[in-house]
Design an enzyme around this catalytic site. Structure first.
Site: not given
Lengths: 246, 246, 246, 246
Positions: B9-10, B33, B75, B77, B105, B132-133, B136, B143
């Protein structure tokens, strides 16, 4: 390494002379153009020859070099199957000599094609944009057509499906040229030299590989790489990519 | 293939459920979840689990999956050396089971890093731009920092020289952050999501590799590839690139 | 300012409700969709209405708003000369009321077209690339076709010559669609939303104007600008550009 | 129109001679460099002079031209307030004569700055990327710094808020140089000449204006425009933008 240049007063040849002179590990021992005595290559002790001449004279140049055991790195165009067979015949008589024929010595162009080939099977969509000066006669460019063929081949080998495209109303030409199923778009823009983008897309992301070639100087690193590797590759090689460890 | 999703549900988990349902060769058999009973994974016959949960719960999830012989594609972290060692210990007890941990991914991000690594030794100059937005917290992105480290490593291995840079008058910060000698520039722009360009240049030409990530949907193809390949890769794998034939 | 939204449960309408609620100087007083009572606009005291509905109902909506002295900012499509004349007739009866009809509320798209129009006469070459998702039916996009027409018009007014193009060998479609003499190239790429580049070139330089639209949220700032300016522009206005001080 | 060129054997001057000779409405009547007799300008009947010389000699050149009623289009650098005042003094004595001083004759650079200034107040975020050859001494470029100042000024005039930026963890320099609050990022890449991008972003969309300058030939159209317009603009003008109808 002792290097001779054939076509030394042509635009590309002159750049190649400059590139050889700028390299620490090379010596320019002969700069030859139409009317000059080709025997200077032998008397000067040239080990490798760079040839940017003309389809009319390149075969005579190569026969001379091969018969004297001088390696050749060749950017002149016009090699068909018959000419390549002839070269292989001559090389059989001189098995330690190497000849590299390459349609493109730009390392960037080679990497672009290599990366496009690797990426193509991972994406739903792949198209090509190429941008050149407006005095170019052919559209799309040979490099774009070759890239499209490589992409089509890679996708066929991977069993990739056809590209999605719901276009039902098209003003003629809007979707570009179709080369083996890959769409190619050619712009002709004053101020541009030679540029190409490969645009790949999948769900939520795109990957773009762009090569900008501004100057004949871009052939220099590729030609010098060819000179440095040729002794280790006797016989005929077509395509600089075989000398790069990709 | 029967697939379960943990963290269903994330935001990312919900995208993964949709991707599994859209795949012809997969069946979504469990969407779990916080608060749900994890034993449903066993009763539903899940062969592979996709985990996009939280560092606080992921180790318990993986212990459960490994002990029941369910492969995991992860995925989430927060994996440090200690956690990876713990996973390897559990996997020794269940040698046919595979766990894939991947920080990213997105196939596009992996290809971008791969291509940057291949290209870097062929060029005089390589720099990175990431966009980026503006919400952040870190600059540059993980990356971009990872790409810079890979470029530096590839050039060191190839014996490449330092990048040319004649800057003698600089307004502080103009030349970006220095990561292992590679300059990285971070833009924060409303409307952007996650974008990166690797710019390479040599005499007369440049090569640019750009990755645009617009949507979490971009993780889908990579996660599904992980699910399809995991049974053939028992034990622990870190990084999706090991499952791609590059 | 009290604002009502018509089509409030549609994709764009829902975004507009969110944009109004996020604006400090606005209050969302009515969210109306099919089946709801339009009289709520009056009882709630709405001063401006935002309409993203359907060609079938938009005229009835506007007749109601104009007759009650409520300004309207309209993104619904399908307005022909007859409909515009009808609106002007209704507005004569309510001379303080303003209606803004705009085919595109993206400020970026408007600026791109404006800049392309200014730049076009200064350059030898101008071409357009547009990139959209592969489920789009028409190629090129309406925005690209409109941009091409504006460029052609600006060059005609300035007495600019035809674009140089020496293409003599073309694979069909490579040079794109010809719209009023301007070449337009349409790519269809999964992962893309709506993107356009105008590429201009002259001796030794190029200028590129690129607009990337990732999300319907991009209409928000333009629609809110329309709401804020509409009271100062009674009568009918077609095109948001008339409210921007360019 | 009869045109003389001062600095005719310099790199830019030689390009300007070629541009004048290629123009149908101009005649190159004098090509002068260090050591040549400047009186040839008078004897040849030059109506306009193009000056790409050196700060050490340009004032003497302009005193001569103004005193003989010859208009001047000047790309030489080094004009401070004192020099401009001196020029205005000389021009008072010769009121029909025009002098145009311009730091940049590239029309693309002028349009880029103009468009950035128009767009800046409409967006939440604006940043600048400039890319130049690695032998450049200053970072960022003068053009990038000037563009940043113009953006800051336009936003101040419009009452625009500060740019959003949540960066809390930064590797030093990652976010670029801060010029009047505008972030500027400078790349130094072999193969590049002079390139700049202005990146603007708002909710769901971005607008990018890119200028690529590949060759000194790019000054030609701007200098010729200056020559054609100068007679209609007596007195001192600073900046080619005043001669363009933007």
């Amino acid at each position: 390494m002792k290097v001779g240049v054939l076509g030394a007063r042509g635009k590309v040849g002159a750049e190649m002379c400059a590139a050889v002179e700028a390299a620490d590990d090379m010596e320019l021992v002969a700069s030859i153009d139409a009317g000059d005595d080709v025997n200077v290559l032998v008397s000067s002790g040239a080990q490798v020859v760079i040839d940017f001449t003309h389809p009319d004279v390149v075969m005579a140049n190569l026969e001379f070099c091969i018969s004297h055991g001088i390696h050749a790195v060749v950017g002149t165009t016009g090699f068909d199957a018959g000419r390549l067979a002839q070269l292989e015949g001559w090389l059989e008589e001189s098995p330690a000599t190497g000849v590299l024929i390459a349609p493109n010595f730009s390392i960037g162009a080679i990497l672009m094609m290599k990366f496009a080939t690797i990426a193509a099977p991972f994406y739903d969509s792949v198209e090509i944009i190429e941008l050149h000066h407006p005095t170019k006669a052919d559209a799309p460019s040979g490099t774009a057509a070759r890239t499209a063929a490589l992409i089509a081949e890679a996708r066929k080998a991977a069993g990739s499906p056809a590209f999605p495209d719901a276009t039902s109303q098209e003003i003629e030409g809007a979707r570009g040229a179709d080369i083996d199923g890959v769409r190619v778009h050619a712009l002709r823009i004053r101020g541009m030299i030679a540029h190409q983008e490969v645009v790949c897309g999948g769900p939520g992301e795109t990957l773009t590989i762009r090569h900008d070639s501004m100057d004949r100087a871009s052939f220099g690193p590729g030609v010098l790489t060819g000179c440095r590797q040729i002794a280790a590759h006797p016989g005929l090689t077509v395509g600089l990519e075989h000398f790069l460890d990709l």
